[in-house]
Write an enzyme that holds these catalytic residues in place. Structure first.
Site: not given
Ligand code: EPZ
Length: 435
Positions: A22-23, A93, A122, A124, A306, A328
């Site tokens: 999916k992701n 997301r 979360r 960005i 996840d 995370i």
């Molecule tokens: C992706 O989310 C996945 N979503 C998530 O899957 C998954 O849990 C996550 O990666 C970690 O593997 C999709 O691919 C759509 P990150 P993402 O940016 O990209 C912080 C599922 O169940 N952060 O790697 O949003 C953030 O808050 C979902 O399928 C910042 O602070 O995750 C987190 O603590 C849930 N600033 C960490 O980094 C930013 O600009 C990792 O988030 C970006 C992230």
């Protein structure tokens, strides 16, 4: 409201085939609008998050074909410069990948700020930092839209403050047609980051280093047509591995890349499961009670966040005290209260869950708080004594294709119902089978 009714107690036995990731699909479908030629994407999972993103892609003028349940053709030649926004897109997301894709192709984008599972703040900021480094002006517009635009995008050296899957993917897309070379340091190494890079390269992009923590993107003029098959879903596969283990089953999981599942296989072996590995399948066999372990979620190749609720459900049934640390996301233990209703002994302190294994769970009426936690609670219900009802299953359907059907094919007793009448019928069916 639709919910699952589950009668626990059967060991899951048999073979289950895993869908596309999916992701990875969310990123790849968004990126497919970057070419003016037709792109064919295969092995796309049929789940609600994907249907929402495809709708958004169509709504801005892309021509979308859907010749088979798992195949989409996308032609982005006639994209109109409209904001990407509707009530549904605000919930997922993956919508934020439209920012990187549109900015990379047209040098401007307006996309509703992303939703997604409620697993904590979360932000960005890393995405925005990357877009700005490439020369874009980025601001929050009226109505909760994020706008990004530039005369020209140029290569840049970007050091990510934390490992972010989404930011790595978004910056790669924005940089693909920028002038010059972009270097992303401290990049995410998840399999879907690599899958997106392979897909973009198949359209003519020049990306090197995906899968390591330094990714180099050399800008190209344009992207061309491609045919591409998405990798299998590592998290769906892992979920069935834990379901097999929690029900003391014997399940062969096919259409997987075992390498992507190493951290999961390692934990299962550590607590007493047998794992057999072949080129594209894994067999998980669990006999007797499993042992405790400690686990901490980390970016790939560490143990995935996840899979955290699923392993916690399993450790809740294992002998001894286990410690699960979530590093995370800040709020990913919302399922614990639900699991306690089933008899689990868990104490949450900050980002740590201390789990005292119990002999068994009992069926209960519970709510899925998010996608992966919902799947984990289904596993708990399959392992429990008695009947459970699981509500808010729209979360689960965001990311698991044919979840009840696949579990039933393994001998699990799970039925999706949408009324009290259907629920009573399902329970009667379970009781008849038990006689
Ligand atoms: C992706 O989310 C996945 N979503 C998530 O899957 C998954 O849990 C996550 O990666 C970690 O593997 C999709 O691919 C759509 P990150 P993402 O940016 O990209 C912080 C599922 O169940 N952060 O790697 O949003 C953030 O808050 C979902 O399928 C910042 O602070 O995750 C987190 O603590 C849930 N600033 C960490 O980094 C930013 O600009 C990792 O988030 C970006 C992230």
């Amino acid at each position: 409201m639709e919910h699952y009714v589950v009668k626990g107690g059967n060991a899951l036995v048999g073979e289950v085939e895993i869908a596309g990731a999916k992701n990875a699909a969310l990123a790849i479908l968004a990126a497919s609008i970057m070419s003016d030629e037709t792109v064919t994407i295969e092995n796309v999972p049929d789940v609600s998050d994907i249907r929402v993103l495809v709708q958004a892609i169509e709504s801005i003028g892309a021509r979308v074909g859907h010749p088979d349940r798992h195949v989409y053709t996308i032609n982005g030649a006639e994209i109109k410069d409209l904001p990407v926004d509707n009530a549904l897109i605000r919930k997922i997301r993956g919508s934020y990948y439209m920012i990187g894709a549109l900015l990379g192709k047209y040098k401007h984008a307006q996309v509703a700020l992303p939703g997604g599972c409620a697993i904590g703040l979360r932000p960005i900021d890393q995405h925005i930092k990357g877009f700005k480094a490439l020369g874009a002006d980025v601001r929050v517009l009226k109505g909760g839209l994020l706008g990004a635009g530039a005369e020209n995008l140029h290569g840049a050296h970007i050091y990510m403050d934390m490992v972010s899957v989404g930011a790595t993917i978004n910056i790669m897309m924005a940089a693909v047609m920028a002038r010059g070379t972009t270097v992303i340091e401290n990049a995410a190494k998840e399999p879907h980051v690599v899958d997106l890079a392979n897909f973009l390269n198949s359209m003519g992009a020049r990306i090197k280093g995906a899968g390591t923590d330094v990714i180099r993107v050399s800008g190209v003029e344009r992207l061309h047509a491609a045919e591409y098959a998405i990798i299998p879903d590592q998290i769906e596969a892992g979920t069935y591995m834990f379901a097999a283990a929690a029900t003391k089953g014997d399940v062969t999981i096919t259409n997987v890349i075992p390498k992507h599942l190493e951290s999961i296989s390692a934990k299962l072996k550590e607590i007493g499961c047998e794992i057999e590995e072949s080129d594209d399948a894994l067999r998980v066999v669990a006999t007797g009670r499993l042992k405790q372990t400690n686990v901490k979620t980390l970016p790939y190749p560490g143990f995935p966040t996840d899979m955290q609720p699923q392993i916690a459900v399993l450790l809740g049934l294992s002998k001894g005290t286990s410690i699960v640390t979530e590093s995370i996301f800040e709020s990913r233990f919302k399922y614990v209260d639900e699991l306690m209703k089933m008899g689990a002994h868990i104490t949450v302190e900050g980002n740590t869950a201390i789990i005292d294994g119990v002999e068994g769970y009992t069926g209960a009426s519970i709510n899925a708080p998010d996608l992966r936690a919902g799947a984990a609670l289904v596993i708990a219900s399959l392992a429990a004594d008695g009947i459970s009802e699981i509500h808010d299953i729209h979360f689960v359907e965001r990311g698991y294709e044919d979840f009840p059907e696949k579990l039933r094919s393994l001998g699990g007793e799970i039925i999706k119902v949408s009324s009290e009448e259907e629920e009573e019928k399902a329970i009667r069916r379970f009781q008849l089978r038990a006689v």
